[in-house]
Each structure stands twice: as structure tokens, then as C-alpha cells.
Design a protein around this motif. Structure first.
Motif, short mmCIF file in Angstrom:
data_model
loop_
_atom_site.label_atom_id
_atom_site.label_comp_id
_atom_site.label_asym_id
_atom_site.label_seq_id
_atom_site.Cartn_x
_atom_site.Cartn_y
_atom_site.Cartn_z
N GLY A 109 38.18 -45.98 37.41
CA GLY A 109 38.62 -46.11 38.80
C GLY A 109 39.36 -44.93 39.36
O GLY A 109 39.73 -44.93 40.55
N ALA A 110 39.57 -43.87 38.55
CA ALA A 110 40.31 -42.70 39.04
C ALA A 110 39.44 -41.83 39.94
O ALA A 110 38.33 -41.47 39.58
CB ALA A 110 40.83 -41.88 37.87
N ASP A 111 39.95 -41.50 41.11
CA ASP A 111 39.24 -40.58 42.00
C ASP A 111 39.41 -39.12 41.54
O ASP A 111 38.56 -38.28 41.82
CB ASP A 111 39.79 -40.70 43.43
CG ASP A 111 39.65 -42.13 43.96
OD1 ASP A 111 38.52 -42.60 44.09
OD2 ASP A 111 40.70 -42.76 44.23
N LEU A 112 40.50 -38.87 40.85
CA LEU A 112 40.82 -37.53 40.36
C LEU A 112 41.45 -37.67 38.98
O LEU A 112 42.35 -38.49 38.78
CB LEU A 112 41.79 -36.83 41.32
CG LEU A 112 42.36 -35.49 40.87
CD1 LEU A 112 41.27 -34.42 40.82
CD2 LEU A 112 43.49 -35.04 41.83
N VAL A 113 40.99 -36.86 38.03
CA VAL A 113 41.55 -36.83 36.68
C VAL A 113 42.00 -35.40 36.41
O VAL A 113 41.21 -34.46 36.52
CB VAL A 113 40.53 -37.28 35.63
CG1 VAL A 113 41.10 -37.11 34.22
CG2 VAL A 113 40.11 -38.73 35.87
N VAL A 114 43.27 -35.24 36.06
CA VAL A 114 43.83 -33.91 35.80
C VAL A 114 44.30 -33.84 34.35
O VAL A 114 45.03 -34.73 33.89
CB VAL A 114 45.01 -33.62 36.76
CG1 VAL A 114 45.65 -32.27 36.44
CG2 VAL A 114 44.54 -33.65 38.21
N LEU A 115 43.90 -32.79 33.66
CA LEU A 115 44.31 -32.57 32.28
C LEU A 115 45.45 -31.57 32.25
O LEU A 115 45.29 -30.42 32.69
CB LEU A 115 43.14 -32.05 31.44
CG LEU A 115 41.85 -32.88 31.47
CD1 LEU A 115 40.83 -32.29 30.51
CD2 LEU A 115 42.13 -34.34 31.14
N ALA A 116 46.60 -32.01 31.73
CA ALA A 116 47.78 -31.14 31.66
C ALA A 116 48.55 -31.45 30.39
O ALA A 116 49.77 -31.56 30.39
CB ALA A 116 48.67 -31.36 32.89
N LEU A 117 47.83 -31.58 29.28
CA LEU A 117 48.44 -31.99 28.02
C LEU A 117 48.32 -30.88 26.98
O LEU A 117 47.49 -29.98 27.10
CB LEU A 117 47.80 -33.28 27.50
CG LEU A 117 46.34 -33.26 27.03
CD1 LEU A 117 46.03 -34.58 26.30
CD2 LEU A 117 45.35 -33.07 28.17
#
Length: 317
Positions: free
Chosen positions: A193-201
Motif C-alpha cells: 500500500g505504500a505510494d513511496l518507499v525510501v531506503l535509508a538503512l
């Protein structure tokens, strides 16, 4: 080395600091002095500032030859190559650049997010009016993987967009700006359901390949993926397939696997991929930021205060 005799108000017992390899980042010599330190040879040093992100073996050799060094300052948040050699278990205090570059990297993540959602890649090359397309970020569902300094900065930037944010982080502890925080075992649920997924890990063995075919299939077909962390978080072949087949709408990548991305790589041929060459934080941006961190930690060491950015040996970052 700077002429310390020209520096006013030098402490009577300056902290002895080695800056190696020599010549890579000369601005750090001044940063050491600004913190009340004295730049010395490694055999005289209490603290080592290591300037080469690609030479973990080199720092190991220096430390083996100089057992009296107590503190090692690395300049990057991503220190997986140093962790892989087991260096963080040597009993010294290790520091990294966690949090140093958070603001510019978060800014870049937002830029990639807006560019993708608004369809800007297609408009950059357009030579005609064309149809309308694009999605607003306002009020959208955003999932961020990682709960460190970059995420904290990114959530502040997201504030005006009133997004519904889910953060996936190891500790599960709440974060300002996130509607919910979940642990990594719920990653697929957070992607749904995410419109945007950001990787910051951070890159660890557990997070390597976290975005694979299954994860991409869990995302909606209108979703954009933005990666400002490490290229190895994403299984590149799976991403190429997902972008070609429309499993997700697009990807904004500041980091890739492999890196640099070869000129003939299929990602370059995809209209729904935005690729920047690891420029979320450039060397020019980093100079004042990392200098301030080195200055602060040299000063804190001299004053016997807690140091900033300690590496957790158990976590590897």
C-alpha cells in the motif's frame, strides 16, 4: 601538517591525533587543531582519523603497529567493509559518520521522490506537450526502511506534505513524524500500500537484498522506490525486471549494485529509473560537515566527554 605555533589558545595538553592516510583530506588537519588537538605521527597518537573509505585493511595495519591508539574516527556512516574484517571488536572506541550527512542525503531523497512521483524524467527529454501525468506526495502513504539520522531528517522535510508515514527500524521505537514504527519482520506488511518507499538503512547481512522480487511484488504498481542508502539493499536484477514489467512505477537510485553502474547496464535504458552517481552527499558538501564532527570529537576526547557517533560492535554500525 599545520604550524601549531601559529594557532592561538592552544591547550597546554593538546590531544595527539594522527590523520591517515596523509593528503586525502587535508582540511581535517585544521579540524583537529580547531578541536584542541595536535596532529602527530601514529606512534604518538591517542586518536586516529582514518581518511580512506576503501582501505579497511590499511587501518588494520596501522592499528596493529600502534596499539596505544585508543579511538578511531571513521568519516562515513556506512562502515560495513570495516565491520567485515572484525575491526570493531578490538577493544578500542570506534566512531563513524552516522548523522553527519543526514540533511543533504534526506534532501536528495525528497528530490528523487518528487521527481519520480511527478513524472519529471519523462518531461526532461520531452519535445512536445504530451499528456498529463504525475502524483502528488501530499497525503500519500510513505514507508521508510531505516530509523537513523537520515530518516529523522527526511521526516522533518516530509512534515508539510502531511504524509502517512511508516518506518521500519530494528528497535521499533517511535519517531517524530512517523504515524507508526514497525520492526523488520513486518517489512512486507509495511511495503503493502505504500505510494513511496525510501531506503535509508545501514547495510548489514540482515538488510542486504531486503528489496527483492517478493518485496517489489508487495508494493503497489504505482509505487516509487528511492534508495539513498546502499546499492546492495536491492537485488538489482529483480528491480530491472520489476521496472520493465510495471510491477512498480519507478525507482530513484543514488546508489546501485554494482557501483559505479556500468554504462551498458540495463537500468540506464529504462525511462522509469532515475540514477544519480552517489551524489546525495558530495565531497564539497561533506567538507564542512565532517570537519565539524572531527573537531567536536577531538574536543570531547580532550574534555573526557562522551564521543559522537560510536559504532556498536554487535550491530556493525
Amino acid at each position: 601538517m599545520p604550524d601549531l605555533h601559529l594557532v592561538p589558545d592552544m591547550p597546554s595538553n593538546p590531544v595527539p591525533v594522527a590523520v591517515l592516510p596523509e593528503g586525502l583530506r587535508p582540511h581535517l588537519l585544521d579540524a583537529v587543531v580547531a578541536g584542541g588537538g595536535e596532529v602527530v605521527a601514529p606512534e604518538e597518537a591517542r586518536m586516529l582519523v582514518w581518511t580512506d573509505p576503501n582501505d579497511a585493511a590499511g587501518v588494520s595495519d596501522v592499528l596493529a603497529a600502534n596499539p596505544d591508539i585508543e579511538v578511531v574516527q571513521l568519516l562515513w556512516a556506512g562502515v560495513e567493509e570495516f565491520a567485515a574484517l572484525g575491526l570493531f571488536d578490538d577493544g578500542r572506541t570506534w566512531l563513524c559518520g552516522k548523522g553527519v550527512y543526514a540533511d543533504p542525503v534526506a534532501e536528495h531523497a525528497l528530490a528523487l521522490s518528487l521527481a519520480g512521483l511527478r513524472g519529471l524524467p519523462g518531461r526532461v527529454t520531452a519535445r512536445g506537450w504530451g499528456p498529463q501525468w504525475g502524483t502528488s506526495l501530499i497525503g500519500r502513504r510513505v514507508t521508510v526502511l531505516g530509523g537513523g539520522g537520515i530518516t529523522e531528517s527526511f521526516l522533518r522535510l516530509l512534515g508539510p506534505f502531511e504524509s502517512d508515514v511508516t518506518v521500519v527500524r530494528r528497535s521499533g521505537e517511535p519517531l517524530d513524524g512517523a504515524a507508526r514504527v514497525v520492526t523488520p519482520d513486518r517489512t512486507l506488511e509495511a511495503l503493502d500500500g505504500a505510494d513511496l518507499v525510501v531506503l535509508a538503512l545501514a547495510l548489514t547481512e540482515d538488510s542486504r537484498g531486503v528489496i527483492d522480487e517478493e518485496a517489489l511484488a508487495a508494493m503497489p504498481d504505482h509505487s516509487w522506490l528511492v534508495n539513498v542508502a546502499r546499492g546492495q539493499h536491492v537485488v538489482t536484477d529483480d528491480l530491472v525486471t520489476a521496472l520493465r514489467e510495471g510491477t512498480i512505477a519507478g525507482a530513484g537510485l543514488d546508489v546501485t549494485d554494482p557501483e559505479p553502474l556500468p554504462d551498458d547496464h540495463p537500468l540506464w535504458t529504462l525511462d522509469n529509473a532515475i540514477i544519480t552517481p552517489h551524489t546525495a552527499n558530495t565531497e564539497a558538501m561533506a567538507v564542512p560537515l565532517v570537519s565539524a564532527r572531527v573537531t567536536a570529537n577531538v574536543r570531547r576526547l580532550g574534555e573526557d566527554r562522551p564521543l559522537i557517533g560510536p559504532v556498536d560492535p554487535a550491530l556493525g554500525y
